[in-house]
Write a protein that holds these residues in place. Structure first.
Motif, PDB file in Angstrom:
ATOM      1  N   GLN A 242       0.263 -28.765 -18.115  1.00 31.74           N
ATOM      2  CA  GLN A 242       1.599 -28.267 -17.827  1.00 31.74           C
ATOM      3  C   GLN A 242       2.002 -27.249 -18.891  1.00 31.74           C
ATOM      4  N   LEU A 243       2.229 -26.032 -18.482  1.00 31.06           N
ATOM      5  CA  LEU A 243       2.548 -24.957 -19.415  1.00 31.06           C
ATOM      6  C   LEU A 243       4.041 -24.842 -19.673  1.00 31.06           C
ATOM      7  N   ALA A 244       4.861 -25.240 -18.704  1.00 32.46           N
ATOM      8  CA  ALA A 244       6.305 -25.104 -18.873  1.00 32.46           C
ATOM      9  C   ALA A 244       6.997 -26.090 -17.945  1.00 32.46           C
ATOM     10  N   PRO A 245       8.165 -26.563 -18.335  1.00 35.36           N
ATOM     11  CA  PRO A 245       8.896 -27.470 -17.456  1.00 35.36           C
ATOM     12  C   PRO A 245       9.359 -26.775 -16.198  1.00 35.36           C
ATOM     13  N   GLU A 246       9.473 -27.536 -15.115  1.00 28.83           N
ATOM     14  CA  GLU A 246       9.913 -26.975 -13.854  1.00 28.83           C
ATOM     15  C   GLU A 246      11.356 -27.396 -13.572  1.00 28.83           C
ATOM     16  N   ARG A 247      12.051 -26.646 -12.730  1.00 26.08           N
ATOM     17  CA  ARG A 247      13.388 -27.040 -12.307  1.00 26.08           C
ATOM     18  C   ARG A 247      13.271 -28.289 -11.443  1.00 26.08           C
ATOM     19  N   THR A 248      14.027 -29.306 -11.806  1.00 28.05           N
ATOM     20  CA  THR A 248      13.907 -30.571 -11.082  1.00 28.05           C
ATOM     21  C   THR A 248      15.258 -31.136 -10.671  1.00 28.05           C
ATOM     22  N   ASP A 249      16.342 -30.362 -10.796  1.00 27.68           N
ATOM     23  CA  ASP A 249      17.659 -30.917 -10.530  1.00 27.68           C
ATOM     24  C   ASP A 249      17.974 -31.034  -9.053  1.00 27.68           C
ATOM     25  N   LYS A 250      17.405 -30.140  -8.218  1.00 26.09           N
ATOM     26  CA  LYS A 250      17.665 -30.183  -6.788  1.00 26.09           C
ATOM     27  C   LYS A 250      16.369 -29.957  -6.007  1.00 26.09           C
ATOM     28  N   LEU A 251      16.346 -30.561  -4.830  1.00 24.40           N
ATOM     29  CA  LEU A 251      15.184 -30.433  -3.951  1.00 24.40           C
ATOM     30  C   LEU A 251      15.590 -29.641  -2.714  1.00 24.40           C
ATOM     31  N   ALA A 252      14.888 -28.557  -2.433  1.00 27.11           N
ATOM     32  CA  ALA A 252      15.163 -27.749  -1.245  1.00 27.11           C
ATOM     33  C   ALA A 252      14.388 -28.308  -0.064  1.00 27.11           C
ATOM     34  N   ILE A 253      15.100 -28.598   1.038  1.00 30.46           N
ATOM     35  CA  ILE A 253      14.447 -29.109   2.240  1.00 30.46           C
ATOM     36  C   ILE A 253      14.916 -28.315   3.459  1.00 30.46           C
ATOM     37  N   MET A 254      14.050 -28.212   4.455  1.00 32.51           N
ATOM     38  CA  MET A 254      14.371 -27.491   5.686  1.00 32.51           C
ATOM     39  C   MET A 254      14.755 -28.494   6.765  1.00 32.51           C
ATOM     40  N   VAL A 255      16.005 -28.384   7.244  1.00 30.01           N
ATOM     41  CA  VAL A 255      16.509 -29.278   8.293  1.00 30.01           C
ATOM     42  C   VAL A 255      17.160 -28.430   9.375  1.00 30.01           C
ATOM     43  N   ASP A 256      16.578 -28.449  10.591  1.00 28.16           N
ATOM     44  CA  ASP A 256      17.143 -27.700  11.723  1.00 28.16           C
ATOM     45  C   ASP A 256      17.399 -26.233  11.369  1.00 28.16           C
ATOM     46  N   ASP A 257      16.386 -25.593  10.788  1.00 23.09           N
ATOM     47  CA  ASP A 257      16.452 -24.170  10.428  1.00 23.09           C
ATOM     48  C   ASP A 257      17.445 -23.881   9.310  1.00 23.09           C
ATOM     49  N   ARG A 258      17.956 -24.930   8.649  1.00 21.60           N
ATOM     50  CA  ARG A 258      18.823 -24.745   7.489  1.00 21.60           C
ATOM     51  C   ARG A 258      18.071 -25.207   6.240  1.00 21.60           C
ATOM     52  N   ILE A 259      18.354 -24.557   5.133  1.00 24.39           N
ATOM     53  CA  ILE A 259      17.791 -24.986   3.863  1.00 24.39           C
ATOM     54  C   ILE A 259      18.881 -25.731   3.098  1.00 24.39           C
ATOM     55  N   LEU A 260      18.648 -27.025   2.864  1.00 17.47           N
ATOM     56  CA  LEU A 260      19.606 -27.853   2.136  1.00 17.47           C
ATOM     57  C   LEU A 260      19.097 -28.109   0.724  1.00 17.47           C
ATOM     58  N   LEU A 261      20.016 -28.133  -0.235  1.00 21.45           N
ATOM     59  CA  LEU A 261      19.677 -28.448  -1.617  1.00 21.45           C
ATOM     60  C   LEU A 261      20.214 -29.849  -1.925  1.00 21.45           C
ATOM     61  N   VAL A 262      19.302 -30.786  -2.054  1.00 15.33           N
ATOM     62  CA  VAL A 262      19.667 -32.186  -2.273  1.00 15.33           C
ATOM     63  C   VAL A 262      19.458 -32.524  -3.747  1.00 15.33           C
ATOM     64  N   PRO A 263      20.488 -33.008  -4.446  1.00 23.09           N
ATOM     65  CA  PRO A 263      20.302 -33.408  -5.852  1.00 23.09           C
ATOM     66  C   PRO A 263      19.221 -34.484  -5.970  1.00 23.09           C
ATOM     67  N   VAL A 264      18.267 -34.264  -6.838  1.00 23.81           N
ATOM     68  CA  VAL A 264      17.173 -35.221  -7.004  1.00 23.81           C
ATOM     69  C   VAL A 264      17.710 -36.583  -7.423  1.00 23.81           C
ATOM     70  N   SER A 265      18.751 -36.598  -8.240  1.00 22.60           N
ATOM     71  CA  SER A 265      19.315 -37.861  -8.720  1.00 22.60           C
ATOM     72  C   SER A 265      19.896 -38.698  -7.588  1.00 22.60           C
ATOM     73  N   GLN A 266      20.215 -38.063  -6.439  1.00 22.25           N
ATOM     74  CA  GLN A 266      20.799 -38.784  -5.314  1.00 22.25           C
ATOM     75  C   GLN A 266      19.758 -39.322  -4.341  1.00 22.25           C
ATOM     76  N   ILE A 267      18.496 -38.949  -4.528  1.00 23.89           N
ATOM     77  CA  ILE A 267      17.432 -39.406  -3.626  1.00 23.89           C
ATOM     78  C   ILE A 267      16.999 -40.816  -4.027  1.00 23.89           C
ATOM     79  N   LEU A 268      16.969 -41.730  -3.075  1.00 21.47           N
ATOM     80  CA  LEU A 268      16.499 -43.097  -3.337  1.00 21.47           C
ATOM     81  C   LEU A 268      15.002 -43.227  -3.090  1.00 21.47           C
ATOM     82  N   TYR A 269      14.555 -42.745  -1.933  1.00 18.96           N
ATOM     83  CA  TYR A 269      13.125 -42.794  -1.639  1.00 18.96           C
ATOM     84  C   TYR A 269      12.786 -41.741  -0.601  1.00 18.96           C
ATOM     85  N   ILE A 270      11.510 -41.432  -0.506  1.00 20.67           N
ATOM     86  CA  ILE A 270      10.986 -40.521   0.510  1.00 20.67           C
ATOM     87  C   ILE A 270       9.804 -41.238   1.146  1.00 20.67           C
TER      88      ILE A 270
END
Length: 248
Positions: free
Chosen positions: A134-162
């Motif tokens: 690992q050369l550098a830390p990555e952005r990990t605060d939000k997860l971008a997901i595609m739902v019904d042709d929309r891109i949603l940004l979900v806070p990682v801290s709010q995710i319980l499981y996948i």
């Protein structure tokens, strides 16, 4: 090349499927079996990438073999190839990669092959990135997901499981919202490196910060009780890593 194994008690059906798979020029059919025991032995020996599995075998059920395979964290992807559509729900509960019906349609099988190759390549990418420094830390605060042709940004801290459910990937959050997306689980495992969300099962990632209780289950496995009351299974393969993460 995708290494495939065919399980069907009808020789003509095996021959037809093998012929179509080879016509894609992306599949190497490495073996065939007509019974559950024969298939289990040869799959363990040959380690195929994918198993094309009939449900109604002469004396056995393909669902039984699939249930055996899902207990192995290195199991192949499973494609049910059958004349009956009433088993589709059970098939996807077993995390089948796809479900195709007889008589076989060549274009449909080509689509399945492409999907299997994408799944394999995604897993290989995760393994490669885990092994790379690992050369550098990555952005990990939000997860971008595609739902019904929309891109949603979900806070990682709010995710319980996948998890993988009925052939789709489901993202569950603390608010009770669940998002169903097409990307396979391994893609999210790759995106969420260096976060508290880790692999605990072949079909689940869990947020360590969202666990309220860990319950022992059968054969050295566990269930994670999450903040919303849901249960996430932990397979034996990931038990040691989980204990290390929580300091046991």
């Amino acid at each position: 090349m995708l290494r495939a194994f065919i399980v069907d008690d009808e020789p003509l059906a095996r021959d037809e499927l093998a012929y179509i798979l080879r016509r894609t020029k992306r599949v190497d059919v490495i073996g065939e079996a007509e019974s559950l025991e024969q298939a289990a032995e040869q799959i363990g020996q040959y380690k195929p990438d994918a198993v094309f599995l009939d449900i109604q075998l002469a004396e056995d059920s393909g669902l039984e073999l699939a249930a055996r395979l899902v207990r192995d964290d290195e199991r192949p992807d499973i494609v049910f190839a059958t004349a009956y559509d009433e088993h589709a729900l059970k098939a996807f509960e077993l995390n089948a990669a796809d479900y195709i019906l007889k008589p076989f349609d060549e274009n449909r099988i080509r689509q399945t092959v492409e999907k299997l190759i994408r799944l394999r390549d995604a897993r290989d990418a995760v393994s490669t990135r885990k092994a790379a420094p690992q050369l550098a830390p990555e952005r990990t605060d939000k997860l971008a997901i595609m739902v019904d042709d929309r891109i949603l940004l979900v806070p990682v801290s709010q995710i319980l499981y996948i998890g993988s459910e009925e052939g789709k990937t489901v993202i569950a959050t603390e608010s009770g919202q669940k998002y169903t997306v097409a990307e396979p689980l391994v893609v999210f495992e790759q995106k969420l490196r260096n976060t508290p969300i880790v692999r605990v099962h072949r079909a689940y990632l869990a947020n360590m910060a969202g666990i309220v209780e860990i319950q022992p289950w059968f054969h050295s496995t566990y269930n994670l009780m999450m903040k919303d009351g849901s249960k996430v299974p932990v397979s034996r393969t990931y038990t040691k890593e989980l204990k290390q993460l929580i300091g046991l």
